[in-house]
Design a protein around this motif. Structure first.
Motif, PDB file in Angstrom:
ATOM      1  N   ASN A   1       0.743  -1.375   0.133  1.00 45.70           N
ATOM      2  CA  ASN A   1       0.156  -0.030   0.037  1.00 45.70           C
ATOM      3  C   ASN A   1       0.860   1.113   0.045  1.00 45.70           C
ATOM      4  O   ASN A   1       1.999   1.129   0.464  1.00 45.70           O
ATOM      5  N   VAL A   2       0.202   2.291  -0.435  1.00 41.24           N
ATOM      6  CA  VAL A   2       1.045   3.500  -0.661  1.00 41.24           C
ATOM      7  C   VAL A   2      -0.047   4.322   0.238  1.00 41.24           C
ATOM      8  O   VAL A   2      -1.036   4.599  -0.052  1.00 41.24           O
ATOM      9  N   TYR A   3       0.657   5.198   1.224  1.00 42.67           N
ATOM     10  CA  TYR A   3       0.198   6.115   2.077  1.00 42.67           C
ATOM     11  C   TYR A   3       0.331   7.653   2.005  1.00 42.67           C
ATOM     12  O   TYR A   3       1.451   8.008   1.554  1.00 42.67           O
ATOM     13  N   GLY A   4      -0.693   8.308   2.211  1.00 38.43           N
ATOM     14  CA  GLY A   4      -0.406   9.810   2.290  1.00 38.43           C
ATOM     15  C   GLY A   4      -0.056  10.347   3.695  1.00 38.43           C
ATOM     16  O   GLY A   4      -1.092   9.903   4.418  1.00 38.43           O
ATOM     17  N   VAL A   5       0.770  11.126   4.185  1.00 43.22           N
ATOM     18  CA  VAL A   5       1.032  11.482   5.540  1.00 43.22           C
ATOM     19  C   VAL A   5       0.973  13.192   5.317  1.00 43.22           C
ATOM     20  O   VAL A   5       1.742  13.583   4.846  1.00 43.22           O
TER      21      VAL A   5
ATOM     22  N   ASP B   1       0.212  16.431   8.304  1.00 37.67           N
ATOM     23  CA  ASP B   1       0.037  16.848   9.730  1.00 37.67           C
ATOM     24  C   ASP B   1      -1.795  17.063  10.045  1.00 37.67           C
ATOM     25  O   ASP B   1      -2.312  17.179   8.952  1.00 37.67           O
ATOM     26  N   ASN B   2      -1.844  16.811  11.303  1.00 33.50           N
ATOM     27  CA  ASN B   2      -3.330  17.080  11.735  1.00 33.50           C
ATOM     28  C   ASN B   2      -4.405  16.091  11.342  1.00 33.50           C
ATOM     29  O   ASN B   2      -5.585  16.614  11.262  1.00 33.50           O
ATOM     30  N   GLU B   3      -3.952  14.895  10.773  1.00 31.45           N
ATOM     31  CA  GLU B   3      -5.001  14.012  10.206  1.00 31.45           C
ATOM     32  C   GLU B   3      -4.279  12.533  10.257  1.00 31.45           C
ATOM     33  O   GLU B   3      -3.080  12.599  10.185  1.00 31.45           O
ATOM     34  N   PRO B   4      -5.213  11.641  10.222  1.00 34.05           N
ATOM     35  CA  PRO B   4      -4.413  10.300  10.218  1.00 34.05           C
ATOM     36  C   PRO B   4      -4.057   9.997   8.800  1.00 34.05           C
ATOM     37  O   PRO B   4      -4.284  10.534   7.722  1.00 34.05           O
ATOM     38  N   VAL B   5      -2.813   9.051   8.753  1.00 32.34           N
ATOM     39  CA  VAL B   5      -2.437   8.711   7.634  1.00 32.34           C
ATOM     40  C   VAL B   5      -3.376   7.997   6.780  1.00 32.34           C
ATOM     41  O   VAL B   5      -4.074   7.090   7.426  1.00 32.34           O
ATOM     42  N   ARG B   6      -3.404   8.278   5.438  1.00 30.38           N
ATOM     43  CA  ARG B   6      -4.354   7.965   4.603  1.00 30.38           C
ATOM     44  C   ARG B   6      -3.863   6.998   3.417  1.00 30.38           C
ATOM     45  O   ARG B   6      -2.965   7.171   2.500  1.00 30.38           O
ATOM     46  N   PRO B   7      -4.311   5.688   3.689  1.00 29.85           N
ATOM     47  CA  PRO B   7      -4.121   4.834   2.297  1.00 29.85           C
ATOM     48  C   PRO B   7      -4.657   5.440   1.076  1.00 29.85           C
ATOM     49  O   PRO B   7      -5.810   5.994   0.905  1.00 29.85           O
ATOM     50  N   LEU B   8      -3.693   5.628   0.021  1.00 32.90           N
ATOM     51  CA  LEU B   8      -4.125   5.936  -1.174  1.00 32.90           C
ATOM     52  C   LEU B   8      -4.274   5.009  -2.324  1.00 32.90           C
ATOM     53  O   LEU B   8      -5.237   5.169  -3.242  1.00 32.90           O
ATOM     54  N   PHE B   9      -3.433   4.086  -2.490  1.00 29.17           N
ATOM     55  CA  PHE B   9      -3.550   3.297  -3.549  1.00 29.17           C
ATOM     56  C   PHE B   9      -2.809   2.083  -3.453  1.00 29.17           C
ATOM     57  O   PHE B   9      -1.735   2.009  -2.237  1.00 29.17           O
TER      58      PHE B   9
ATOM     59  N   GLY C   1       2.180  19.955  -5.814  1.00 28.96           N
ATOM     60  CA  GLY C   1       3.100  20.955  -5.775  1.00 28.96           C
ATOM     61  C   GLY C   1       3.984  20.961  -4.531  1.00 28.96           C
ATOM     62  O   GLY C   1       4.188  19.839  -4.087  1.00 28.96           O
ATOM     63  N   GLN C   2       4.054  22.021  -3.665  1.00 27.35           N
ATOM     64  CA  GLN C   2       4.833  22.109  -2.374  1.00 27.35           C
ATOM     65  C   GLN C   2       4.076  21.917  -1.284  1.00 27.35           C
ATOM     66  O   GLN C   2       4.160  22.398  -0.352  1.00 27.35           O
ATOM     67  N   ALA C   3       3.056  21.201  -1.460  1.00 28.76           N
ATOM     68  CA  ALA C   3       2.166  21.066  -0.087  1.00 28.76           C
ATOM     69  C   ALA C   3       2.751  20.175   0.766  1.00 28.76           C
ATOM     70  O   ALA C   3       3.490  19.348   0.628  1.00 28.76           O
ATOM     71  N   PRO C   4       2.552  20.677   2.106  1.00 28.58           N
ATOM     72  CA  PRO C   4       3.024  19.995   3.299  1.00 28.58           C
ATOM     73  C   PRO C   4       2.652  18.437   3.225  1.00 28.58           C
ATOM     74  O   PRO C   4       1.524  18.179   2.797  1.00 28.58           O
ATOM     75  N   GLY C   5       3.806  17.330   3.745  1.00 30.97           N
ATOM     76  CA  GLY C   5       3.137  16.102   3.699  1.00 30.97           C
ATOM     77  C   GLY C   5       4.333  15.143   2.828  1.00 30.97           C
ATOM     78  O   GLY C   5       5.042  15.859   2.146  1.00 30.97           O
ATOM     79  N   HIS C   6       3.895  13.890   2.866  1.00 36.38           N
ATOM     80  CA  HIS C   6       4.655  13.113   1.963  1.00 36.38           C
ATOM     81  C   HIS C   6       3.949  11.741   1.660  1.00 36.38           C
ATOM     82  O   HIS C   6       2.939  11.560   2.245  1.00 36.38           O
ATOM     83  N   ILE C   7       4.643  10.818   0.784  1.00 30.82           N
ATOM     84  CA  ILE C   7       4.206   9.597   0.952  1.00 30.82           C
ATOM     85  C   ILE C   7       5.019   8.525   1.186  1.00 30.82           C
ATOM     86  O   ILE C   7       6.248   8.902   1.344  1.00 30.82           O
ATOM     87  N   SER C   8       4.425   7.599   1.761  1.00 29.47           N
ATOM     88  CA  SER C   8       4.920   6.281   2.296  1.00 29.47           C
ATOM     89  C   SER C   8       4.536   5.053   1.848  1.00 29.47           C
ATOM     90  O   SER C   8       3.398   4.789   1.813  1.00 29.47           O
ATOM     91  N   TYR C   9       5.499   4.414   1.125  1.00 26.86           N
ATOM     92  CA  TYR C   9       5.111   2.832   0.814  1.00 26.86           C
ATOM     93  C   TYR C   9       5.618   2.027   1.723  1.00 26.86           C
ATOM     94  O   TYR C   9       6.553   2.026   2.356  1.00 26.86           O
ATOM     95  N   PHE C  10       4.903   0.811   1.807  1.00 30.20           N
ATOM     96  CA  PHE C  10       4.965  -0.336   2.655  1.00 30.20           C
ATOM     97  C   PHE C  10       4.721  -1.413   1.929  1.00 30.20           C
ATOM     98  O   PHE C  10       3.556  -1.759   1.949  1.00 30.20           O
ATOM     99  N   CYS C  11       5.518  -2.322   1.564  1.00 33.37           N
ATOM    100  CA  CYS C  11       5.409  -3.414   0.736  1.00 33.37           C
ATOM    101  C   CYS C  11       5.961  -4.605   1.176  1.00 33.37           C
ATOM    102  O   CYS C  11       7.066  -4.586   1.795  1.00 33.37           O
ATOM    103  N   SER C  12       5.487  -5.999   0.662  1.00 40.31           N
ATOM    104  CA  SER C  12       6.250  -7.099   0.823  1.00 40.31           C
ATOM    105  C   SER C  12       6.777  -7.290  -0.597  1.00 40.31           C
ATOM    106  O   SER C  12       6.561  -6.618  -1.677  1.00 40.31           O
ATOM    107  N   PHE C  13       7.910  -8.002  -0.723  1.00 39.17           N
ATOM    108  CA  PHE C  13       8.488  -8.446  -1.853  1.00 39.17           C
ATOM    109  C   PHE C  13       9.072  -9.960  -1.654  1.00 39.17           C
ATOM    110  O   PHE C  13       9.147 -10.458  -0.693  1.00 39.17           O
TER     111      PHE C  13
END
Length: 338
Positions: free
Chosen positions: A75-79, A81-89, A257-269
């Motif tokens: 899964n790939v998550y959006g991170v 501030d001030n909200e839970p981490v969100r699964p995106l795709f 753009g330069q919105a605050p936040g980032h992406i987090s991947y968490f995968c098996s391989f």
């Protein structure tokens, strides 16, 4: 970038070598065919050459006539501030890798990889995606890296240059990974890399795609291996399962753009035994892009770029609507009065 391939030895010579030095843990799976170089199998976490050979057998197949098919899914998550981490795709991809033994005993690892984004609920391959942060539909750009090569030697690899964007050149140090014995006669190894380097998508040109002047990227891997496989002199590739995490800026096609936040991947391989093991939808989507994605490179070429640099080379900046500003996270939450 690479030296000539190690000259193949005759099968009789390899068999004799294996018999002669088997007591100290040297082996080659393809001794009968004479296609694989000798390698160390006696476990020694503090030996750079054992680390080199063992990592090459995990990451690829050191028999140059064979290719390893790797897979990754998670899964790939959006991170923000001030909200839970969100699964995106979902990310679902595979790679084909081959090695070439160099004159100094190191291995040139030659890889191409693709990754497709799936709908988080239906699992369908996404062509467009509704961005919940901007409330707009955007065109999805899959991962398609060809090649991503580096050398596995008894010295720690230099960080990827990403076509010259990353200037970091740490001094040479022995290639010693973080190995440990796990339960049920397993061996566990972890690797990580943390980078801050110039962004190929500069914000003055790539207003909606760029996260800023620099990229901050981290990748972390954990491999779990059967000890008997690591010590087996007949295995030029050692199967492992594990987890891969990546922390990266917003993906450029999300148009954040330069919105605050980032992406987090968490995968098996892990690794597939055959091209037919690849899920049919992503296998055929890759084939339709180019049949090359279903085979490992046979030659060493470059440059080796990540999906961010490839995006800068292959895509065009999105139009910027009048008055557009990057999306902002919710305001800070406050505790209710006592």
């Amino acid at each position: 970038m690479s030296g000539p391939e190690l000259t193949r030895r005759q099968s009789l010579g390899l068999a004799a070598m294996a018999a002669t030095v088997g007591a100290v843990g040297i082996g080659a799976s393809a001794a009968a065919a004479g296609s694989a170089p000798p390698f160390q199998t006696k476990i020694d976490f503090k030996d750079p050459k054992w680390n080199r050979d063992s990592y090459a057998r995990l990451d690829a197949d050191i028999d140059p006539t064979k290719e390893k098919i790797g897979w990754f899914r998670g899964n790939v998550y959006g991170v923000r501030d001030n909200e839970p981490v969100r699964p995106l795709f979902i990310i679902d991809g595979f790679s084909f890798v081959r090695t070439k033994r160099l004159e100094d005993g190191s291995y040139r690892r030659m890889l191409r990889e693709v990754g497709f984004y799936r709908d988080i609920k239906t699992g369908e391959i996404l062509k467009t995606w509704h961005n919940p942060y901007t409330n707009e539909d955007v065109r999805v750009v899959p991962i398609a890296n060809d090649p991503f090569n580096f050398t596995i030697s008894e010295f720690r690899p230099q960080p990827p240059s990403y076509g010259g964007m990353n200037k970091d050149k740490p001094p040479p140090e022995p290639f010693l990974l973080d190995w440990r014995y796990g339960p049920d006669d397993t061996v566990i190894v972890t690797t990580d890399i943390h980078m801050l380097y110039q962004n190929a998508l500069q914000p003055d040109k790539w207003v909606r795609e760029s996260s800023g002047a620099f990229n901050r990227v981290s990748e972390m891997f954990t491999y779990v291996i059967k000890r008997k496989d690591l010590e087996n002199p007949k295995l030029t590739h050692v199967k492992a399962v594990g987890q891969w995490s990546r922390i990266t800026p917003w993906l450029p096609w999300m148009l954040m753009g330069q919105a605050p936040g980032h992406i987090s991947y968490f995968c098996s391989f892990g690794a597939y035994d055959s091209v037919n093991d690849i899920p049919a939808d992503i296998r055929e989507t890759a084939r339709a892009m180019d049949p090359k994605w279903l085979a490992a490179p046979t030659e060493d070429y470059g440059p080796s770029l990540s999906s961010l640099e490839n995006y800068a080379r292959e895509q065009k900046p999105a139009p910027v609507p009048a008055g557009w500003t990057p999306p902002q996270p919710p305001p800070p939450r406050t505790l209710p009065p006592k």
